[in-house]
Write a protein that holds these residues in place. Structure first.
Motif, PDB file in Angstrom:
ATOM      1  N   VAL A   7       1.167 -15.628 -25.746  1.00  0.00           N
ATOM      2  CA  VAL A   7       0.562 -16.645 -24.753  1.00  0.00           C
ATOM      3  C   VAL A   7       0.764 -16.146 -23.322  1.00  0.00           C
ATOM      4  O   VAL A   7       2.027 -15.743 -23.012  1.00  0.00           O
ATOM      5  CB  VAL A   7       1.486 -17.971 -25.014  1.00  0.00           C
ATOM      6  CG1 VAL A   7       0.852 -19.200 -24.107  1.00  0.00           C
ATOM      7  CG2 VAL A   7       1.193 -18.534 -26.575  1.00  0.00           C
ATOM      8  N   VAL A   8      -0.540 -16.309 -22.493  1.00  0.00           N
ATOM      9  CA  VAL A   8      -0.143 -15.834 -21.230  1.00  0.00           C
ATOM     10  C   VAL A   8      -0.833 -16.863 -20.303  1.00  0.00           C
ATOM     11  O   VAL A   8      -1.770 -17.586 -20.546  1.00  0.00           O
ATOM     12  CB  VAL A   8      -1.235 -14.679 -21.022  1.00  0.00           C
ATOM     13  CG1 VAL A   8      -1.252 -14.258 -19.528  1.00  0.00           C
ATOM     14  CG2 VAL A   8      -0.378 -13.393 -21.859  1.00  0.00           C
ATOM     15  N   THR A   9      -0.171 -17.095 -19.019  1.00  0.00           N
ATOM     16  CA  THR A   9      -0.725 -18.269 -18.354  1.00  0.00           C
ATOM     17  C   THR A   9      -0.619 -17.431 -16.694  1.00  0.00           C
ATOM     18  O   THR A   9       0.008 -16.472 -16.337  1.00  0.00           O
ATOM     19  CB  THR A   9      -0.075 -19.393 -18.079  1.00  0.00           C
ATOM     20  OG1 THR A   9       1.271 -19.023 -17.890  1.00  0.00           O
ATOM     21  CG2 THR A   9       0.098 -20.118 -19.276  1.00  0.00           C
ATOM     22  N   THR A  10      -1.483 -18.066 -15.890  1.00  0.00           N
ATOM     23  CA  THR A  10      -1.344 -17.604 -14.326  1.00  0.00           C
ATOM     24  C   THR A  10       0.048 -18.298 -13.926  1.00  0.00           C
ATOM     25  O   THR A  10       0.642 -19.337 -14.556  1.00  0.00           O
ATOM     26  CB  THR A  10      -2.723 -18.162 -13.408  1.00  0.00           C
ATOM     27  OG1 THR A  10      -2.598 -19.518 -13.420  1.00  0.00           O
ATOM     28  CG2 THR A  10      -3.941 -18.066 -14.112  1.00  0.00           C
ATOM     29  N   ALA A  11       0.200 -17.916 -12.711  1.00  0.00           N
ATOM     30  CA  ALA A  11       1.608 -18.412 -12.006  1.00  0.00           C
ATOM     31  C   ALA A  11       1.377 -19.797 -11.427  1.00  0.00           C
ATOM     32  O   ALA A  11       2.178 -20.209 -10.535  1.00  0.00           O
ATOM     33  CB  ALA A  11       1.977 -17.376 -11.021  1.00  0.00           C
ATOM     34  N   CYS A  12       0.091 -20.343 -11.868  1.00  0.00           N
ATOM     35  CA  CYS A  12       0.182 -21.817 -11.048  1.00  0.00           C
ATOM     36  C   CYS A  12       1.201 -22.768 -11.327  1.00  0.00           C
ATOM     37  O   CYS A  12       1.601 -23.518 -10.658  1.00  0.00           O
ATOM     38  CB  CYS A  12      -1.302 -22.521 -11.686  1.00  0.00           C
ATOM     39  SG  CYS A  12      -2.744 -21.773 -11.020  1.00  0.00           S
ATOM     40  N   ILE A  13       1.915 -22.637 -12.534  1.00  0.00           N
ATOM     41  CA  ILE A  13       2.923 -23.440 -12.991  1.00  0.00           C
ATOM     42  C   ILE A  13       3.962 -22.636 -13.463  1.00  0.00           C
ATOM     43  O   ILE A  13       3.752 -21.972 -14.410  1.00  0.00           O
ATOM     44  CB  ILE A  13       2.574 -24.751 -13.769  1.00  0.00           C
ATOM     45  CG1 ILE A  13       1.374 -25.564 -13.348  1.00  0.00           C
ATOM     46  CG2 ILE A  13       3.863 -25.418 -14.209  1.00  0.00           C
ATOM     47  CD1 ILE A  13       1.158 -26.845 -14.200  1.00  0.00           C
ATOM     48  N   PRO A  14       5.157 -22.594 -12.755  1.00  0.00           N
ATOM     49  CA  PRO A  14       6.194 -21.615 -13.071  1.00  0.00           C
ATOM     50  C   PRO A  14       6.447 -21.888 -14.581  1.00  0.00           C
ATOM     51  O   PRO A  14       7.004 -22.890 -15.006  1.00  0.00           O
ATOM     52  CB  PRO A  14       7.408 -21.953 -12.260  1.00  0.00           C
ATOM     53  CG  PRO A  14       6.775 -22.502 -10.966  1.00  0.00           C
ATOM     54  CD  PRO A  14       5.644 -23.337 -11.585  1.00  0.00           C
ATOM     55  N   HIS A  15       6.370 -20.869 -15.242  1.00  0.00           N
ATOM     56  CA  HIS A  15       6.773 -20.866 -16.560  1.00  0.00           C
ATOM     57  C   HIS A  15       6.977 -19.316 -17.219  1.00  0.00           C
ATOM     58  O   HIS A  15       6.406 -18.546 -16.459  1.00  0.00           O
ATOM     59  CB  HIS A  15       5.604 -21.405 -17.648  1.00  0.00           C
ATOM     60  CG  HIS A  15       5.899 -21.894 -18.775  1.00  0.00           C
ATOM     61  ND1 HIS A  15       5.594 -20.819 -19.865  1.00  0.00           N
ATOM     62  CD2 HIS A  15       6.674 -22.880 -19.712  1.00  0.00           C
ATOM     63  CE1 HIS A  15       5.920 -21.215 -21.184  1.00  0.00           C
ATOM     64  NE2 HIS A  15       6.711 -22.427 -21.018  1.00  0.00           N
ATOM     65  N   LEU A  16       7.717 -19.126 -18.086  1.00  0.00           N
ATOM     66  CA  LEU A  16       8.221 -17.761 -18.656  1.00  0.00           C
ATOM     67  C   LEU A  16       6.744 -17.083 -19.246  1.00  0.00           C
ATOM     68  O   LEU A  16       6.819 -15.995 -19.463  1.00  0.00           O
ATOM     69  CB  LEU A  16       9.267 -17.943 -19.494  1.00  0.00           C
ATOM     70  CG  LEU A  16       9.099 -18.560 -20.954  1.00  0.00           C
ATOM     71  CD1 LEU A  16       8.131 -17.997 -22.011  1.00  0.00           C
ATOM     72  CD2 LEU A  16      10.337 -19.001 -21.492  1.00  0.00           C
ATOM     73  N   SER A  17       5.961 -17.822 -19.493  1.00  0.00           N
ATOM     74  CA  SER A  17       4.531 -17.100 -19.972  1.00  0.00           C
ATOM     75  C   SER A  17       3.429 -16.711 -18.777  1.00  0.00           C
ATOM     76  O   SER A  17       2.550 -16.049 -19.044  1.00  0.00           O
ATOM     77  CB  SER A  17       3.596 -18.252 -20.646  1.00  0.00           C
ATOM     78  OG  SER A  17       3.258 -19.183 -19.819  1.00  0.00           O
ATOM     79  N   ASN A  18       4.119 -16.804 -17.533  1.00  0.00           N
ATOM     80  CA  ASN A  18       3.368 -16.401 -16.100  1.00  0.00           C
ATOM     81  C   ASN A  18       3.142 -15.051 -16.162  1.00  0.00           C
ATOM     82  O   ASN A  18       4.258 -14.320 -16.269  1.00  0.00           O
ATOM     83  CB  ASN A  18       4.046 -16.915 -15.106  1.00  0.00           C
ATOM     84  CG  ASN A  18       3.893 -18.319 -14.734  1.00  0.00           C
ATOM     85  OD1 ASN A  18       4.762 -18.806 -13.799  1.00  0.00           O
ATOM     86  ND2 ASN A  18       3.095 -19.023 -15.375  1.00  0.00           N
ATOM     87  N   GLN A  19       2.062 -14.113 -16.359  1.00  0.00           N
ATOM     88  CA  GLN A  19       1.943 -12.875 -16.043  1.00  0.00           C
ATOM     89  C   GLN A  19       0.602 -12.532 -15.075  1.00  0.00           C
ATOM     90  O   GLN A  19       0.418 -11.634 -14.919  1.00  0.00           O
ATOM     91  CB  GLN A  19       1.371 -12.360 -17.551  1.00  0.00           C
ATOM     92  CG  GLN A  19       2.458 -12.152 -18.559  1.00  0.00           C
ATOM     93  CD  GLN A  19       2.297 -11.377 -19.744  1.00  0.00           C
ATOM     94  OE1 GLN A  19       1.551 -10.467 -19.549  1.00  0.00           O
ATOM     95  NE2 GLN A  19       2.809 -11.801 -21.025  1.00  0.00           N
ATOM     96  N   ILE A  20      -0.085 -13.440 -14.708  1.00  0.00           N
ATOM     97  CA  ILE A  20      -1.310 -13.440 -13.867  1.00  0.00           C
ATOM     98  C   ILE A  20      -1.145 -13.856 -12.565  1.00  0.00           C
ATOM     99  O   ILE A  20      -0.809 -15.176 -12.430  1.00  0.00           O
ATOM    100  CB  ILE A  20      -2.481 -13.926 -14.521  1.00  0.00           C
ATOM    101  CG1 ILE A  20      -2.803 -13.568 -15.995  1.00  0.00           C
ATOM    102  CG2 ILE A  20      -3.749 -13.937 -13.445  1.00  0.00           C
ATOM    103  CD1 ILE A  20      -3.914 -14.304 -16.655  1.00  0.00           C
TER     104      ILE A  20
END
Length: 296
Positions: free
Chosen positions: A263-276
């Motif tokens: 699971v990967v997300t942009t850094a729009c909402i801070p979360h440990l999945s943020n990679q973009i």
């Protein structure tokens, strides 16, 4: 320029401050025993272009202090006050579905438009609105996540195959796939009755050796992605990559998704999945809006 960060991601605030060659504004905030907010600005903002980074995820907790800060900056002599909010809240309720419902996107837009000189956000939920200009009366810039996601896929995923869960997703998935130089397929649903629905990939043979990549604008409950991954697993495809622009992850959605996908997300909402990373295009959007403002 000065950047103030009342409630949001300190890492993103630091990046924006550096990219915009700005100063970090100093705030003092606390709550009184009765729950009311105290706010004091310790920086001299006279004749400064002031930018507030305030991620409006959980907006009811953050909006009041955001308005207090913007108003105080103006009273202290700020030249302009802009808002950078990677996640723009209250965009989903864009129609009155039941009598008496609040179409909350409209009063929220009116509130922010009366407070700020401009707005920068990323991929807001534009479903029944063609653009933010339909409800926001201030200049705005929408930063597109698709190029950032496509670049991440190019760099991190070998032989990607982008997957759209249904026909509604085709346009978005096709756009990211084109930018990434990767093929895409959209799941096909065949309904034989109310409770008898089968889902399949149109070209399973060419998908067999590729890494399925699911992309969505918001991952909230994760049900759509989980259901899609279940069908991909049944078809014998490798472990999927699930990418979201805004990772909300209600309840145990993140735990469930990580069991079956990366699971990967942009850094729009801070979360440990943020990679973009999103800082550079946000900073560029602020520059553009201020340049436009100065030219007029």
């Amino acid at each position: 320029m000065m950047i103030f960060n009342p409630d949001s991601d300190p890492a993103l605030a630091s990046q924006l401050t550096r990219l915009l060659d700005a100063q970090a504004g100093v705030l003092e905030q606390r709550r009184f025993p009765d729950g009311e907010s105290y706010l004091r600005i310790h920086s001299d903002c006279t004749d400064q272009d002031c930018v507030i980074l305030c991620n409006l995820f959980h907006p009811d907790e953050r909006t009041l202090r955001l308005l207090f800060l913007a108003d105080t900056l103006r009273e202290c002599g700020a030249r302009s006050v802009g808002l950078v909010t990677p996640y723009l809240a209250y965009m989903r309720q864009d129609k009155r579905f039941q009598p008496g419902e609040c179409v909350s996107s409209r009063p929220f837009a009116k509130l922010l438009s009366s407070t700020f000189d401009y707005l920068v956000t990323m991929d807001p939920h534009l479903h029944r609105y063609d653009s933010l200009d339909e409800i926001y009366t201030i200049p705005s810039r929408v930063v597109q996540a698709a190029p950032l996601i496509a670049q991440w896929i190019q760099q991190r995923v070998d032989q990607p195959l982008l997957i759209g869960p249904d026909s509604e997703s085709e346009q978005w998935v096709a756009h990211v796939a084109k930018l990434a130089g990767a093929p895409f397929q959209v799941l096909q649903k065949e309904r034989r009755g109310d409770y008898d629905v089968s889902v399949s990939l149109p070209d399973l043979d060419s998908a067999a050796e590729r890494t399925p990549v699911l992309v969505d604008d918001i991952i909230s409950s994760g049900r759509t992605m989980l259901e899609t991954i279940k069908h991909l697993q049944a078809a014998g495809l490798p472990r999927a990559v699930a990418i979201g622009v805004h990772g909300i992850f209600a309840g145990d959605a993140y735990a469930q998704l990580t069991e079956v996908a990366d699971v990967v997300t942009t850094a729009c909402i801070p979360h440990l999945s943020n990679q973009i990373d999103i800082a550079a295009p946000l900073a560029e959007a602020v520059r553009e809006l201020l340049t436009d403002r100065d030219s007029h």
